[in-house]
Design an enzyme around this catalytic site. Sequence first.
Site, short mmCIF file in Angstrom:
data_model
loop_
_atom_site.label_atom_id
_atom_site.label_comp_id
_atom_site.label_asym_id
_atom_site.label_seq_id
_atom_site.Cartn_x
_atom_site.Cartn_y
_atom_site.Cartn_z
CG HIS A 30 102.28 40.78 29.91
ND1 HIS A 30 102.95 41.68 30.96
CD2 HIS A 30 102.72 40.06 30.33
CE1 HIS A 30 103.00 41.46 32.23
NE2 HIS A 30 102.90 39.72 31.71
CD GLU A 31 102.60 36.16 28.44
OE1 GLU A 31 103.36 35.57 28.71
OE2 GLU A 31 101.55 36.32 28.83
N1 TQI Z 1 100.01 35.08 32.25
C1 TQI Z 1 101.29 35.22 33.73
C2 TQI Z 1 101.68 36.90 33.21
O1 TQI Z 1 102.40 36.42 32.27
C3 TQI Z 1 101.93 34.15 33.75
C4 TQI Z 1 103.85 34.35 34.82
C5 TQI Z 1 103.18 34.54 36.00
C6 TQI Z 1 104.68 34.84 34.26
N2 TQI Z 1 104.49 34.74 36.91
C7 TQI Z 1 104.91 35.18 35.27
C8 TQI Z 1 105.25 34.54 33.25
C9 TQI Z 1 106.53 34.88 36.00
C10 TQI Z 1 106.67 34.99 33.27
C11 TQI Z 1 107.35 35.08 35.17
O2 TQI Z 1 102.17 36.92 33.81
S1 TQI Z 1 98.49 35.84 33.05
C12 TQI Z 1 99.18 39.67 32.13
C13 TQI Z 1 99.37 40.69 33.39
C14 TQI Z 1 99.23 37.50 31.71
C15 TQI Z 1 99.16 38.56 32.91
O3 TQI Z 1 97.71 35.32 31.90
O4 TQI Z 1 98.79 35.93 33.68
C16 TQI Z 1 99.29 39.93 30.61
C17 TQI Z 1 99.01 37.60 30.69
F1 TQI Z 1 100.07 41.55 33.27
F2 TQI Z 1 98.69 41.60 32.47
F3 TQI Z 1 98.83 40.64 34.21
C18 TQI Z 1 99.44 38.87 30.16
CL1 TQI Z 1 99.12 41.43 29.69
ZN ZN Z 2 103.37 38.40 32.93
#
Ligand code: TQI
Ligand code: ZN
Length: 171
Positions: A128-129
């Site tokens: 995802h990241e």
């Molecule tokens: N981190 C968020 C994410 O990566 C950070 C974030 C929030 C973000 N809003 C954003 C990044 C907008 C870019 C653009 O989405 S998290 C998931 C998922 C996160 C969440 O830690 O909440 C994953 C990290 F999608 F599963 F909810 C990895 Cl896979």
């Molecule tokens: Zn994200």
Amino acid sequence: HYSFFPGRPRWPPSKSELTYAFEPRNQLPENVKTVFGRAFERWSEVTTLSFIETTSYGSADIKIGFFNGDHGDGEPFDGVLGTLAHAFSPPSGRFHLDGDENWVLDGNFVSAPSSIISAVDLESVAVHEIGHLLGLGHSSVEGSIMYPTISSNTRKVELVDDDIQGIQSLY
Ligand code: TQI
Ligand code: ZN
Ligand code: ZN
């Protein structure tokens, strides 16, 4: 449907080989590094991009590290669950993971007893990241890698059509 960051930032066409490096102070074991390698591979399989690990942290395009709490970029991590990781849009290359999570690798806990319930699959978060690192925002398609929520104790690592269409329209 997939989305991009405002202004549709992407890595320049001249840079189809991106290097990545791990924060040396983390001293990550090889099996953790392998998971990131697999996650990069999923995106390189559907694009003309390739990803090469380098030990030159300072000059790497993508810098990966685990950090706890406030780590100096204005977006502190929050302990167990909540924010798991964050990655910034191109050409930042900063990819940070919350060291306080109970990370799971290939179904095994890295740093916690298996009685713990707040398990987070490292490869799922990495795939995802990396989407964010390459320029994808969130998708409205449930089941896509770029969908903004994931249930804990879930493994979701396969790109779906929507992720592939999104990345192929950027690269
Ligand atoms: N981190 C968020 C994410 O990566 C950070 C974030 C929030 C973000 N809003 C954003 C990044 C907008 C870019 C653009 O989405 S998290 C998931 C998922 C996160 C969440 O830690 O909440 C994953 C990290 F999608 F599963 F909810 C990895 Cl896979
Ligand atoms: Zn994200
Ligand atoms: Zn950070």
